[in-house]
Design a protein around this motif. Structure first.
Motif, PDB file in Angstrom:
ATOM      1  N   ASN A   1      26.031   1.993 -17.953  1.00 53.09           N
ATOM      2  CA  ASN A   1      25.830   1.198 -16.681  1.00 53.09           C
ATOM      3  C   ASN A   1      27.079   1.904 -15.835  1.00 53.09           C
ATOM      4  N   TYR A   2      26.745   1.836 -14.502  1.00 58.68           N
ATOM      5  CA  TYR A   2      27.569   2.599 -13.498  1.00 58.68           C
ATOM      6  C   TYR A   2      27.664   1.615 -12.291  1.00 58.68           C
ATOM      7  N   THR A   3      28.995   1.723 -11.835  1.00 62.55           N
ATOM      8  CA  THR A   3      29.398   1.283 -10.495  1.00 62.55           C
ATOM      9  C   THR A   3      29.402   2.462  -9.570  1.00 62.55           C
ATOM     10  N   TRP A   4      29.178   2.598  -8.199  1.00 62.25           N
ATOM     11  CA  TRP A   4      29.558   3.435  -7.410  1.00 62.25           C
ATOM     12  C   TRP A   4      29.928   2.673  -6.024  1.00 62.25           C
ATOM     13  N   LYS A   5      30.875   3.258  -5.436  1.00 57.69           N
ATOM     14  CA  LYS A   5      31.477   2.791  -4.080  1.00 57.69           C
ATOM     15  C   LYS A   5      31.421   3.955  -3.326  1.00 57.69           C
ATOM     16  N   ILE A   6      31.237   3.573  -1.835  1.00 55.30           N
ATOM     17  CA  ILE A   6      31.278   4.397  -0.837  1.00 55.30           C
ATOM     18  C   ILE A   6      32.006   3.777   0.675  1.00 55.30           C
ATOM     19  N   SER A   7      32.805   4.589   1.291  1.00 53.14           N
ATOM     20  CA  SER A   7      33.343   4.055   2.362  1.00 53.14           C
ATOM     21  C   SER A   7      33.620   5.173   3.171  1.00 53.14           C
ATOM     22  N   ALA A   8      33.936   5.020   4.702  1.00 53.87           N
ATOM     23  CA  ALA A   8      34.009   6.311   5.536  1.00 53.87           C
ATOM     24  C   ALA A   8      35.459   6.186   6.022  1.00 53.87           C
ATOM     25  N   THR A   9      35.999   7.393   6.516  1.00 53.85           N
ATOM     26  CA  THR A   9      37.051   7.596   7.058  1.00 53.85           C
ATOM     27  C   THR A   9      37.158   8.601   8.608  1.00 53.85           C
ATOM     28  N   SER A  10      37.921   8.093   9.478  1.00 55.48           N
ATOM     29  CA  SER A  10      37.649   8.714  10.640  1.00 55.48           C
ATOM     30  C   SER A  10      38.712   9.950  10.848  1.00 55.48           C
ATOM     31  N   LYS A  11      38.561  10.619  11.888  1.00 52.79           N
ATOM     32  CA  LYS A  11      39.837  11.794  11.798  1.00 52.79           C
ATOM     33  C   LYS A  11      41.365  11.255  12.216  1.00 52.79           C
ATOM     34  N   ASP A  12      41.120  10.119  12.640  1.00 49.36           N
ATOM     35  CA  ASP A  12      42.354   9.393  12.791  1.00 49.36           C
ATOM     36  C   ASP A  12      42.940   8.506  11.642  1.00 49.36           C
ATOM     37  N   ASN A  13      42.226   8.818  10.447  1.00 47.84           N
ATOM     38  CA  ASN A  13      42.397   7.973   9.205  1.00 47.84           C
ATOM     39  C   ASN A  13      42.101   6.604   9.039  1.00 47.84           C
ATOM     40  N   ILE A  14      41.170   6.250  10.022  1.00 47.39           N
ATOM     41  CA  ILE A  14      40.651   4.869  10.166  1.00 47.39           C
ATOM     42  C   ILE A  14      39.636   4.797   9.283  1.00 47.39           C
ATOM     43  N   ARG A  15      39.359   3.900   8.091  1.00 43.79           N
ATOM     44  CA  ARG A  15      38.451   3.445   7.080  1.00 43.79           C
ATOM     45  C   ARG A  15      37.573   2.378   7.420  1.00 43.79           C
ATOM     46  N   SER A  16      36.635   2.342   6.607  1.00 44.10           N
ATOM     47  CA  SER A  16      35.499   1.388   6.709  1.00 44.10           C
ATOM     48  C   SER A  16      36.203   0.041   6.517  1.00 44.10           C
ATOM     49  N   GLU A  17      36.069  -1.218   7.281  1.00 40.64           N
ATOM     50  CA  GLU A  17      36.482  -2.263   6.990  1.00 40.64           C
ATOM     51  C   GLU A  17      36.408  -2.801   5.482  1.00 40.64           C
ATOM     52  N   SER A  18      35.319  -2.516   4.708  1.00 39.74           N
ATOM     53  CA  SER A  18      35.137  -2.791   3.361  1.00 39.74           C
ATOM     54  C   SER A  18      34.421  -1.690   2.802  1.00 39.74           C
ATOM     55  N   ILE A  19      34.947  -1.794   1.402  1.00 42.72           N
ATOM     56  CA  ILE A  19      33.883  -0.740   0.600  1.00 42.72           C
ATOM     57  C   ILE A  19      32.445  -1.165   0.231  1.00 42.72           C
TER      58      ILE A  19
END
Length: 548
Positions: free
Chosen positions: A182-200
């Motif tokens: 069984n696996y859990t995978w997570k994904i989030s985004a990061t901008s060039k200004d190092n701003i990330r997605s509000e949640s994963i």
């Protein structure tokens, strides 16, 4: 137009274009607050976050330039709008029915992150069937997010044995990962200004392995069953076991005991359970793998006393009571034979010794519920006589009767027909020569075998056989035969390797005789004087018997 003005217009266009491009991605945000009594509208002021100036070695901190503020008006205690991701300060105030504003609230700090990444594959609770036994390649994909420069990918198995972290610029990733996990995978985004997605974004999925192998149930060696064993195929974790018992009245299998999620490769057979015919059905299971087929094995359990003493007695008997049902035999007899032949018609006689061998094959049937059975045997012997390989055969068809004598002994009686070929060397004293031929006869056979058990594995057998040559099948001169009797006596030691195979080795002495009428010659004016052959053989016998 002066050159300086053209340069100024170009620089402004570049700056404004850059700002327009940077502001092209905006996120919708929503704010709500507690309503203020008497308020008819609210002023909302947003400003990019302004960090406090830091002092340097060159002097006191210099104030940073004032950042542009955004003002909005709302008729209710909420506001929404699109904002470029980043860090902001917000304050608000209320206005009464006259439009008179109140005091500004304290500044509140908040972040506007990138959009949450929407996963495409694998989605929550997806089950992926893998054909391979060890690894399987899985494609991870997601929807693009505006203003994202990279995507932060994380993968971990449930037991922690496998982890993977990567920074990906695209919107998909192919990975080979272990199966049956069984696996859990997570994904989030990061901008060039190092701003990330509000949640994963997080999803769980499983990679299922192929079907596990079928276990093999070991049939109990005796009816004194105390435990039933089976093999363990690779990747098996538990077993489901169903024990059935035959209903002797309707001849149907009925469920007797059921066990689920057994982790051992054996099942104790309780001493209190009744005797009879049982069947075990077994299915192997592996974690996140397909189940095996349902394998079955039938076996008999003794009624009454199943104590160790009773079991030992039965096991001792088993060393001689070897087969029940169809069985086969095979043996090879190393032979030293002495040939004697006389022919009154030529006045010649011949005597010589030879070493040869006899191959024996047979098949038979003996029932555990009856004293009767049958056995058929084919022999093929070969000897080197006068530099030539001479072969001859025999065939036996016998009925078998067996009778138990006490706990350790058994008497087997055989009766049937035997076809025999006996080699013959005919000497001619006048020509000082010999010629080889055969005599073929048919007649009854009687035999007796006494078996005695020494241990559960070892036994001994004494045997004697009588072969009668009563009918002519073929004689060298076509004359009728004179009835004769051949005999055999011997002993064998037996070793029971398992419930299906027994090996034996021993010695036998066999005397084969044949006689037929001779022709009328100068040496035998009356004619019909017997021409006889006697073969005395000493056999070292290697013997095997197995049940089907």
């Amino acid at each position: 137009m002066p050159l300086k003005i053209l340069i100024f217009i170009f620089i402004m266009a570049t700056v404004l274009g850059s700002q327009s491009q940077a502001a092209s991605y905006r996120r919708l945000v929503n704010f709500e607050w507690d309503p203020i009594e008497g308020a008819t509208s609210y002023d909302v002021e947003l400003a990019p976050f302004k960090e406090a100036p830091a002092a340097t070695d060159e002097g006191p901190a210099q104030p940073k330039p004032e950042l542009k503020k955004f003002a909005f008006k709302s008729d209710k205690p909420s506001w929404n709008g699109k904002i470029t991701p980043g860090k902001y300060m917000m304050r608000l105030r209320s206005r009464d029915y006259r439009g008179v504003p109140g005091d500004w609230s304290p500044q509140s700090e908040f972040d506007v992150g990138l959009d949450i990444v929407a996963a495409k594959s694998p989605l929550q609770d997806t089950k992926i069937s893998a054909p391979g036994d060890l690894e399987h390649e899985v494609n991870f994909s997601w929807q693009p997010v505006g203003d994202a420069k990279t995507y932060n990918f994380e993968l971990a198995s449930e037991d922690g044995s496998f982890t993977k972290t990567e920074s990906v610029t695209g919107t998909s990733l192919d990975l080979k990962i272990p199966v049956a996990a069984n696996y859990t995978w997570k994904i989030s985004a990061t901008s060039k200004d190092n701003i990330r997605s509000e949640s994963i974004t997080e999803n769980q999925f499983s990679v299922l392995g192929p079907i596990v192998g079928d276990p093999q149930i070991t049939k109990p060696e005796s009816q004194f069953v105390r435990e039933i064993f089976w093999s363990k195929p690779e990747h098996v974790s538990t077993y489901d076991v169903y024990l059935l018992k035959l209903n002797t009245k309707n001849r149907k299998w009925e469920k007797f005991q059921t066990y689920e999620k057994i982790t051992n490769e054996s099942l104790p057979f309780e001493a209190t359970w009744p005797g009879g015919k049982y069947q075990m059905a077994l299915r192997a299971k592996g974690k996140l793998r397909g189940n095996s087929k349902l394998v079955k094995q039938s076996f008999d359990v003794a009624d009454g006393d199943r104590s160790p003493a009773s079991e030992y007695t039965a096991l001792v008997r088993a060393s001689i009571d070897r087969v029940s049902g169809w069985f086969g035999i095979a043996s090879y007899l190393v032979t030293q034979a002495k040939f004697e032949g006389t022919d009154p018609s030529t006045g010649g006689s011949v005597t010589y010794q030879a070493i040869g061998g006899t191959g024996r094959f047979g098949a038979g049937w003996i029932s555990s519920k009856s004293f009767w059975g049958f056995l058929s045997i084919v022999d093929l012997s070969g000897f080197i006589i006068n530099g030539k390989n001479q072969t001859f055969a025999s065939l036996e068809l016998n009925s078998v009767y067996r009778n138990y004598i006490g706990n350790r002994s058994e008497l087997r009686l055989q009766a049937g027909l035997v076809y025999k070929e006996i080699p013959q060397s005919i000497a001619d004293d006048l020509l000082s020569s010999t010629r080889e031929t055969k005599i073929s006869t048919l007649g009854p056979h009687l035999g007796a075998e006494y078996w005695y058990s020494l241990t559960p594995k070892l036994g001994i057998q004494f045997n004697t056989h009588l072969y009668f040559s009563s009918l002519k099948v073929n004689t060298p001169n076509g004359q009728s035969i004179n009835p004769t009797q051949s005999n055999q006596i011997g002993f064998l030691g037996s070793y029971r390797f398992n419930q299906k195979f027994t090996g034996l080795v021993g010695y036998a002495r066999r005397e084969d005789k044949a006689s037929y009428k001779g022709d009328v010659t100068a040496f035998s004016a009356q004619g019909g004087e017997p021409i006889s052959t006697v073969i005395v053989g000493h056999y070292l016998n290697f013997f095997a018997e197995w049940s089907f």
